[in-house]
Write a protein that holds these residues in place. Structure first.
Motif, PDB file in Angstrom:
ATOM      1  N   ILE A 129      73.588  39.077  63.908  1.00 27.84           N
ATOM      2  CA  ILE A 129      72.912  38.220  64.881  1.00 27.84           C
ATOM      3  C   ILE A 129      71.977  39.025  65.790  1.00 27.84           C
ATOM      4  CG2 ILE A 129      74.700  38.315  66.661  1.00 27.84           C
ATOM      5  CD1 ILE A 129      74.200  35.304  67.086  1.00 27.84           C
ATOM      6  N   PHE A 130      72.263  40.302  65.985  1.00 29.79           N
ATOM      7  CA  PHE A 130      71.437  41.149  66.845  1.00 29.79           C
ATOM      8  C   PHE A 130      70.282  41.814  66.097  1.00 29.79           C
ATOM      9  CE2 PHE A 130      75.694  41.348  68.876  1.00 29.79           C
ATOM     10  CZ  PHE A 130      75.376  40.647  70.021  1.00 29.79           C
ATOM     11  N   ASP A 131      70.221  41.603  64.802  1.00 34.98           N
ATOM     12  CA  ASP A 131      69.149  42.201  64.000  1.00 34.98           C
ATOM     13  C   ASP A 131      67.975  41.228  63.902  1.00 34.98           C
ATOM     14  OD1 ASP A 131      67.697  43.925  62.456  1.00 34.98           O
ATOM     15  OD2 ASP A 131      68.866  43.607  60.629  1.00 34.98           O
ATOM     16  N   VAL A 132      67.202  41.161  64.984  1.00 36.81           N
ATOM     17  CA  VAL A 132      66.039  40.275  65.042  1.00 36.81           C
ATOM     18  C   VAL A 132      64.867  40.992  64.378  1.00 36.81           C
ATOM     19  CG1 VAL A 132      64.481  39.038  66.602  1.00 36.81           C
ATOM     20  CG2 VAL A 132      66.898  39.291  67.191  1.00 36.81           C
ATOM     21  N   PRO A 133      64.200  40.353  63.423  1.00 34.51           N
ATOM     22  CA  PRO A 133      63.083  41.035  62.751  1.00 34.51           C
ATOM     23  C   PRO A 133      61.857  41.147  63.678  1.00 34.51           C
ATOM     24  CG  PRO A 133      63.349  38.798  61.911  1.00 34.51           C
ATOM     25  CD  PRO A 133      64.475  39.033  62.862  1.00 34.51           C
ATOM     26  N   VAL A 134      61.436  42.372  63.922  1.00 34.36           N
ATOM     27  CA  VAL A 134      60.259  42.653  64.753  1.00 34.36           C
ATOM     28  C   VAL A 134      59.475  43.787  64.110  1.00 34.36           C
ATOM     29  CG1 VAL A 134      61.266  41.905  66.934  1.00 34.36           C
ATOM     30  CG2 VAL A 134      61.550  44.251  66.204  1.00 34.36           C
ATOM     31  N   PHE A 135      58.244  43.932  64.536  1.00 31.65           N
ATOM     32  CA  PHE A 135      57.418  45.047  64.099  1.00 31.65           C
ATOM     33  C   PHE A 135      57.695  46.183  65.065  1.00 31.65           C
ATOM     34  CE2 PHE A 135      53.152  47.122  63.669  1.00 31.65           C
ATOM     35  CZ  PHE A 135      53.345  47.546  62.364  1.00 31.65           C
ATOM     36  N   TRP A 136      58.543  47.124  64.661  1.00 36.06           N
ATOM     37  CA  TRP A 136      59.059  48.143  65.577  1.00 36.06           C
ATOM     38  C   TRP A 136      58.005  49.079  66.160  1.00 36.06           C
ATOM     39  CZ3 TRP A 136      58.560  53.279  64.551  1.00 36.06           C
ATOM     40  CH2 TRP A 136      58.323  53.650  63.231  1.00 36.06           C
ATOM     41  N   PRO A 137      56.880  49.397  65.481  1.00 38.67           N
ATOM     42  CA  PRO A 137      55.902  50.291  66.124  1.00 38.67           C
ATOM     43  C   PRO A 137      55.335  49.733  67.438  1.00 38.67           C
ATOM     44  CG  PRO A 137      55.511  50.234  63.778  1.00 38.67           C
ATOM     45  CD  PRO A 137      56.519  49.167  64.075  1.00 38.67           C
ATOM     46  N   ILE A 138      55.213  48.424  67.539  1.00 32.45           N
ATOM     47  CA  ILE A 138      54.727  47.827  68.781  1.00 32.45           C
ATOM     48  C   ILE A 138      55.751  48.039  69.895  1.00 32.45           C
ATOM     49  CG2 ILE A 138      54.182  45.638  69.918  1.00 32.45           C
ATOM     50  CD1 ILE A 138      52.827  44.790  67.338  1.00 32.45           C
ATOM     51  N   LEU A 139      57.019  47.831  69.587  1.00 34.92           N
ATOM     52  CA  LEU A 139      58.069  48.069  70.588  1.00 34.92           C
ATOM     53  C   LEU A 139      58.082  49.528  71.027  1.00 34.92           C
ATOM     54  CD1 LEU A 139      61.147  46.036  69.305  1.00 34.92           C
ATOM     55  CD2 LEU A 139      59.632  45.508  71.201  1.00 34.92           C
ATOM     56  N   LEU A 140      57.932  50.440  70.086  1.00 34.80           N
ATOM     57  CA  LEU A 140      57.925  51.860  70.409  1.00 34.80           C
ATOM     58  C   LEU A 140      56.737  52.211  71.305  1.00 34.80           C
ATOM     59  CD1 LEU A 140      59.190  54.660  70.022  1.00 34.80           C
ATOM     60  CD2 LEU A 140      57.741  54.915  68.001  1.00 34.80           C
ATOM     61  N   CYS A 141      55.548  51.703  70.969  1.00 34.05           N
ATOM     62  CA  CYS A 141      54.361  51.977  71.794  1.00 34.05           C
ATOM     63  C   CYS A 141      54.527  51.407  73.195  1.00 34.05           C
ATOM     64  CB  CYS A 141      53.108  51.397  71.142  1.00 34.05           C
ATOM     65  SG  CYS A 141      52.617  52.279  69.654  1.00 34.05           S
ATOM     66  N   ILE A 197      65.428  45.677  68.170  1.00 38.15           N
ATOM     67  CA  ILE A 197      65.527  45.027  69.482  1.00 38.15           C
ATOM     68  C   ILE A 197      66.679  45.631  70.266  1.00 38.15           C
ATOM     69  CG2 ILE A 197      66.159  42.848  70.604  1.00 38.15           C
ATOM     70  CD1 ILE A 197      63.295  42.848  69.797  1.00 38.15           C
ATOM     71  N   VAL A 198      67.787  45.909  69.610  1.00 35.62           N
ATOM     72  CA  VAL A 198      68.925  46.556  70.277  1.00 35.62           C
ATOM     73  C   VAL A 198      68.501  47.938  70.778  1.00 35.62           C
ATOM     74  CG1 VAL A 198      71.250  47.477  69.947  1.00 35.62           C
ATOM     75  CG2 VAL A 198      70.639  45.282  68.946  1.00 35.62           C
ATOM     76  N   SER A 199      67.786  48.673  69.951  1.00 35.86           N
ATOM     77  CA  SER A 199      67.331  50.005  70.343  1.00 35.86           C
ATOM     78  C   SER A 199      66.333  49.934  71.495  1.00 35.86           C
ATOM     79  CB  SER A 199      66.694  50.725  69.155  1.00 35.86           C
ATOM     80  OG  SER A 199      67.649  50.903  68.140  1.00 35.86           O
ATOM     81  N   TYR A 200      65.464  48.927  71.469  1.00 39.36           N
ATOM     82  CA  TYR A 200      64.501  48.762  72.551  1.00 39.36           C
ATOM     83  C   TYR A 200      65.213  48.442  73.864  1.00 39.36           C
ATOM     84  CZ  TYR A 200      60.686  46.883  75.292  1.00 39.36           C
ATOM     85  OH  TYR A 200      59.789  46.639  76.290  1.00 39.36           O
ATOM     86  N   GLY A 201      66.148  47.520  73.817  1.00 40.87           N
ATOM     87  CA  GLY A 201      66.936  47.189  75.015  1.00 40.87           C
ATOM     88  C   GLY A 201      67.707  48.395  75.514  1.00 40.87           C
ATOM     89  N   LEU A 202      68.249  49.175  74.601  1.00 42.09           N
ATOM     90  CA  LEU A 202      68.957  50.404  74.965  1.00 42.09           C
ATOM     91  C   LEU A 202      67.996  51.386  75.642  1.00 42.09           C
ATOM     92  CD1 LEU A 202      71.543  52.154  74.769  1.00 42.09           C
ATOM     93  CD2 LEU A 202      70.746  52.868  72.521  1.00 42.09           C
ATOM     94  N   GLY A 203      66.787  51.502  75.105  1.00 40.68           N
ATOM     95  CA  GLY A 203      65.793  52.399  75.698  1.00 40.68           C
ATOM     96  C   GLY A 203      65.411  51.983  77.112  1.00 40.68           C
ATOM     97  N   ILE A 204      65.255  50.678  77.349  1.00 46.66           N
ATOM     98  CA  ILE A 204      64.936  50.176  78.689  1.00 46.66           C
ATOM     99  C   ILE A 204      66.093  50.463  79.639  1.00 46.66           C
ATOM    100  CG2 ILE A 204      64.489  48.084  80.043  1.00 46.66           C
ATOM    101  CD1 ILE A 204      62.108  48.950  78.368  1.00 46.66           C
ATOM    102  N   TYR A 205      67.314  50.261  79.176  1.00 49.55           N
ATOM    103  CA  TYR A 205      68.490  50.527  80.019  1.00 49.55           C
ATOM    104  C   TYR A 205      68.590  52.014  80.358  1.00 49.55           C
ATOM    105  CZ  TYR A 205      73.307  50.680  81.613  1.00 49.55           C
ATOM    106  OH  TYR A 205      74.441  50.884  82.350  1.00 49.55           O
ATOM    107  N   ILE A 206      68.360  52.874  79.382  1.00 53.57           N
ATOM    108  CA  ILE A 206      68.414  54.320  79.612  1.00 53.57           C
ATOM    109  C   ILE A 206      67.318  54.734  80.589  1.00 53.57           C
ATOM    110  CG2 ILE A 206      68.172  56.578  78.504  1.00 53.57           C
ATOM    111  CD1 ILE A 206      70.848  55.081  77.937  1.00 53.57           C
ATOM    112  N   LEU A 207      66.142  54.146  80.472  1.00 59.52           N
ATOM    113  CA  LEU A 207      65.056  54.433  81.411  1.00 59.52           C
ATOM    114  C   LEU A 207      65.453  54.037  82.832  1.00 59.52           C
ATOM    115  CD1 LEU A 207      62.149  55.430  81.798  1.00 59.52           C
ATOM    116  CD2 LEU A 207      61.394  53.098  81.300  1.00 59.52           C
TER     117      LEU A 207
END
Length: 192
Positions: free
Chosen positions: A135-147, A63-73
């Motif tokens: 606290i920032f390590d929310v369990p998610v299925f990361w391939p969906i976030l990547l797609c 989730i942190v990486s996804y948020g970082l990716g949105i911010y970088i975009l």
């Protein structure tokens, strides 16, 4: 009563002075590295690699990486966009040329390169620090976030590229864009 207010004021003085000195030193080093764009970006790539290794090693913080990716975009869109968008604003300043007969005007970014680099680097540093707090390590299925991020990136860049084509601008400049006569060098002779 004067002693209490005086103690509080004197206690805040050294702390604010230290904060001011640290801020000035930080700004001094930012000013020193400003002209060295290649070295700044090499350092940033090193920070990105450390962050990527940390996320890979921990196998989390998607989730942190996804948020970082949105911010970088978002930063990338600002970096690739002109300061004055002809579709959105009417300005007295320089506009993008829309016809081949328009004179050359330099591309002025909405987000300058240094601010882009600074925000990019700061975002990775903050995300790296966040990987140390569970606290920032929310369990998610990361391939969906990547797609989802890839689809968002493709749609956003397609819109940005069509805007570039429509208004005929290229946000990157390599070398001198327009020719001009060099002033003739005058030779000064002295009769001494």
């Amino acid at each position: 009563m004067d002693g209490i207010g005086g103690e509080a004021a004197s206690g805040a003085g050294p702390l604010s002075q230290w904060q001011h000195d640290v801020s000035r030193l930080y700004q001094y080093y930012l000013d020193k590295i400003t002209p060295h764009a290649v070295y700044r970006w090499i350092g940033t790539l090193f920070i990105v690699a450390i962050y990527a290794l940390r996320v890979f090693y921990v196998q989390g913080f998607y989730i942190v990486s996804y948020g970082l990716g949105i911010y970088i975009l978002n930063l990338l869109i600002g970096f690739l966009s002109p300061l004055v968008d002809p579709e959105m604003e009417v300005s007295d300043g320089p506009l993008l040329p829309t016809k081949g007969s328009d004179e050359f005007r330099p591309f002025i970014r909405r987000l300058p390169e240094f601010k882009f680099w600074y925000s990019f680097t700061k975002a990775f540093c903050i995300a790296f620090v966040m990987t140390f707090f569970s606290i920032f390590d929310v369990p998610v299925f990361w391939p969906i976030l990547l797609c989802y991020w890839i689809v968002l990136f493709v749609l956003t860049m397609r819109r940005q590229i069509s805007h570039m084509i429509k208004y005929k601008y290229l946000p990157f400049s390599f070398g001198k864009q327009h020719g001009g006569k060099k002033p003739a060098s005058s030779v000064i002779t002295s009769d001494d």
